[in-house]
Design an enzyme around this catalytic site. Structure first.
Site, PDB file in Angstrom:
ATOM      1  N   ARG A  36     -46.489   6.259  10.114  1.00  0.00           N
ATOM      2  CA  ARG A  36     -46.605   7.441  10.967  1.00  0.00           C
ATOM      3  C   ARG A  36     -47.919   8.191  10.725  1.00  0.00           C
ATOM      4  O   ARG A  36     -48.440   8.823  11.641  1.00  0.00           O
ATOM      5  CB  ARG A  36     -45.411   8.370  10.750  1.00  0.00           C
ATOM      6  N   LYS A 197     -22.002  -0.346  19.245  1.00  0.00           N
ATOM      7  CA  LYS A 197     -20.979   0.407  19.966  1.00  0.00           C
ATOM      8  C   LYS A 197     -21.335   0.740  21.410  1.00  0.00           C
ATOM      9  O   LYS A 197     -22.457   1.157  21.690  1.00  0.00           O
ATOM     10  CB  LYS A 197     -20.748   1.748  19.264  1.00  0.00           C
ATOM     11  N   GLY A 354     -34.109   2.111  16.181  1.00  0.00           N
ATOM     12  CA  GLY A 354     -34.332   1.821  14.759  1.00  0.00           C
ATOM     13  C   GLY A 354     -34.059   0.370  14.403  1.00  0.00           C
ATOM     14  O   GLY A 354     -34.920  -0.330  13.844  1.00  0.00           O
ATOM     15  N   GLY A 377     -34.422   8.664  18.346  1.00  0.00           N
ATOM     16  CA  GLY A 377     -33.629   9.530  19.230  1.00  0.00           C
ATOM     17  C   GLY A 377     -34.324   9.870  20.541  1.00  0.00           C
ATOM     18  O   GLY A 377     -33.693   9.867  21.602  1.00  0.00           O
TER      19      GLY A 377
HETATM   20  P1  ADP Z   1     -30.689   0.550  17.581  1.00  0.00           P
HETATM   21  O1  ADP Z   1     -30.793   1.204  16.222  1.00  0.00           O
HETATM   22  O2  ADP Z   1     -31.824  -0.382  17.846  1.00  0.00           O
HETATM   23  O3  ADP Z   1     -30.476   1.555  18.688  1.00  0.00           O
HETATM   24  P2  ADP Z   1     -27.868   0.034  17.213  1.00  0.00           P
HETATM   25  O4  ADP Z   1     -27.872   0.968  16.047  1.00  0.00           O
HETATM   26  O5  ADP Z   1     -27.162   0.448  18.437  1.00  0.00           O
HETATM   27  O6  ADP Z   1     -29.380  -0.396  17.570  1.00  0.00           O
HETATM   28  O7  ADP Z   1     -27.187  -1.358  16.816  1.00  0.00           O
HETATM   29  C1  ADP Z   1     -27.584  -2.124  15.719  1.00  0.00           C
HETATM   30  C2  ADP Z   1     -26.408  -2.694  14.978  1.00  0.00           C
HETATM   31  O8  ADP Z   1     -25.549  -3.426  15.827  1.00  0.00           O
HETATM   32  C3  ADP Z   1     -26.868  -3.640  13.916  1.00  0.00           C
HETATM   33  O9  ADP Z   1     -26.558  -3.095  12.638  1.00  0.00           O
HETATM   34  C4  ADP Z   1     -26.085  -4.927  14.189  1.00  0.00           C
HETATM   35  O10 ADP Z   1     -25.602  -5.559  13.018  1.00  0.00           O
HETATM   36  C5  ADP Z   1     -24.927  -4.424  15.025  1.00  0.00           C
HETATM   37  N1  ADP Z   1     -24.324  -5.506  15.826  1.00  0.00           N
HETATM   38  C6  ADP Z   1     -24.931  -6.331  16.693  1.00  0.00           C
HETATM   39  N2  ADP Z   1     -24.061  -7.252  17.167  1.00  0.00           N
HETATM   40  C7  ADP Z   1     -22.871  -7.022  16.578  1.00  0.00           C
HETATM   41  C8  ADP Z   1     -21.567  -7.642  16.645  1.00  0.00           C
HETATM   42  N3  ADP Z   1     -21.336  -8.693  17.426  1.00  0.00           N
HETATM   43  N4  ADP Z   1     -20.585  -7.116  15.887  1.00  0.00           N
HETATM   44  C9  ADP Z   1     -20.821  -6.054  15.084  1.00  0.00           C
HETATM   45  N5  ADP Z   1     -22.013  -5.420  14.978  1.00  0.00           N
HETATM   46  C10 ADP Z   1     -23.035  -5.902  15.720  1.00  0.00           C
HETATM   47 MG    MG Z   2     -29.302   1.975  14.873  1.00  0.00          MG
END
Ligand code: ADP
Ligand code: MG
Length: 400
Positions: A36, A197, A354, A377
């Site tokens: 950063r 989720k 992230g 965010g």
């Molecule tokens: P970002 O931080 O890029 O916005 P998220 O935090 O929404 O992404 O999602 C990342 C998480 O989703 C990772 O820790 C990954 O392990 C989890 N994930 C991906 N596919 C699955 C799955 N099939 N079952 C459980 N967790 C999953």
């Molecule tokens: Mg995340």
């Protein structure tokens, strides 16, 4: 959106109050990752070259309006000095007499770093009196902290209403990339949304189906969609109470002519552990104890073709549990396919989030994407279609 940049304002002798994101990882008072700091360098260098006095404003952690010595920005000054290869003086306050004296002693091209702006309750409250106290030591406000632009705080929003305001170089880069991806994209424009989720990405999915020509859903959230369509999901992570919501998103996509890509095959295992035996399954052929942990090869190949037939890609969320091989495969292969298309000049690919950024680094293709946002965010709120107050305040119409 029209906004001023450093090219539109005069810099010589100007006291430039620059909002940056210096919320860097630190251990024992030492900066452990200076990404950063390096991101802010182009703005600082441009201001110095133009003969401005550079006064840096930033927050660190969450002191909640109190003076918390462990959250002082003091350790950032030497780290920034090393990045810029010039002296960076630290002032142990961000408004008032000490700052005034330090600024008065500055020459053109000098750089000072002020104390954590969140030590004052007026920052997060966006108190106009606090914004005026900050503004008293500047002639120009430069916002270079896109990652804080989803907050309407005194240093991210309020200042833009008091001083002439413009976007810094990093802010300009970020806004231009986002504009190419969702603002005025070359079509067809495709999205990939994964992650764990549905519940955290409802607004994002609902917005994207109204904007995109195609949307691929992967990761844990795809399980909820598969369940909603009557497929077995075994012991997979699945938000069964959101089945109606998933069906509503499918309906919205149809209404807006957004073609949805759900998994057509899946990678399953009995347990989530490094190197756990993984099996490829067709949909609907799962045992009760099996869990879906990645996208299958046919699904990935279908995404690759859909990307090849698109001009623009916007990506948030991994397609599988990429932290634990072999369940990184779907994400890695899809990311490399996107990177190859970008390298061939056939695709504009913008990604953020992230875990998404970590996954792209893991795949070795973060550098090949057109733009990778580290804003977290703010990036997600932008994908949700929300107006970011820090960005809105920079727009020409909202200036005095
Ligand atoms: P970002 O931080 O890029 O916005 P998220 O935090 O929404 O992404 O999602 C990342 C998480 O989703 C990772 O820790 C990954 O392990 C989890 N994930 C991906 N596919 C699955 C799955 N099939 N079952 C459980 N967790 C999953
Ligand atoms: Mg995340």
């Amino acid at each position: 959106m029209a906004f001023q940049t450093l090219d539109d304002v005069s810099l010589a002798g100007v006291r430039a109050l620059v909002r940056v994101d210096f919320n860097v990882p630190m251990a024992d008072g030492v900066v452990t990752d200076d990404t950063r700091l390096r991101a802010a360098a182009p703005t600082i260098e441009k201001l110095r070259a133009g003969g401005a006095k550079v006064i840096l404003l930033a927050h660190f952690d969450r002191p909640k309006g109190k003076w918390v010595q462990e959250m002082s920005l003091a350790p950032i000054a030497p780290a920034l000095s090393a990045v810029l290869r010039c002296p960076v003086a630290f002032v142990a306050d961000c408004a008032g007499k000490d700052v005034e004296a330090a600024v008065a002693a500055m020459g053109p091209g000098d750089v000072i770093l002020l104390e954590n702006v969140r030590f004052y309750p007026g920052e997060e409250a966006n108190d106009p009196a606090f914004a005026r106290a900050l503004a008293a030591n500047g002639d120009l406000y430069v916002n270079d902290a896109f990652s804080a632009a989803h907050r309407a705080h005194a240093s991210t929003e309020g200042l833009a209403h008091i001083l002439p305001a413009c976007a810094g170089e990093q802010m300009r880069l970020e806004l231009n990339a986002l504009d190419r991806a969702l603002g005025r994209p070359e079509r067809p424009v495709m999205g990939i949304v994964g992650g764990s989720k549905v519940s955290t990405k409802l607004d994002l999915l609902s917005n994207l189906v109204t904007q995109l020509d195609k949307l691929a859903i992967g990761g844990g959230m795809a399980n909820t969609f598969l369940f909603a369509q009557g497929h077995e999901v075994g012991a997979s992570y699945c938000e069964k109470d959101l089945a109606d919501t998933a069906r509503e998103i499918i309906r919205l996509a149809g209404l807006h002519n957004c073609k949805l890509f759900l998994p057509i095959d899946i990678v399953v295992a009995d347990k989530l552990a490094p190197g756990a035996p993984a099996r490829v399954r067709e949909l609907g052929a799962m045992d009760d104890e099996e869990r879906i942990l990645d996208a299958g090869p046919k699904t990935v190949e279908r995404l690759r073709r859909a990307m090849a037939n698109s001009k623009t890609l916007v990506w948030n969320g991994p397609l599988g549990v990429f932290e634990i091989p072999p369940f990184d495969r779907g994400t890695v292969e899809a990311a490399r396919a996107a990177a190859d298309l970008v390298k061939a000049g056939k695709l504009v690919a913008v990604a953020g989030g992230g875990d998404t950024v970590a996954a792209l680094h893991h795949a070795g293709c973060a550098e090949d994407f057109t733009f990778v946002s580290t804003a977290g965010g703010a990036f997600l709120e932008w994908m949700e279609g929300k107006i970011l107050p820090g960005v809105a305040a920079l727009s020409k119409q909202s200036q005095r």
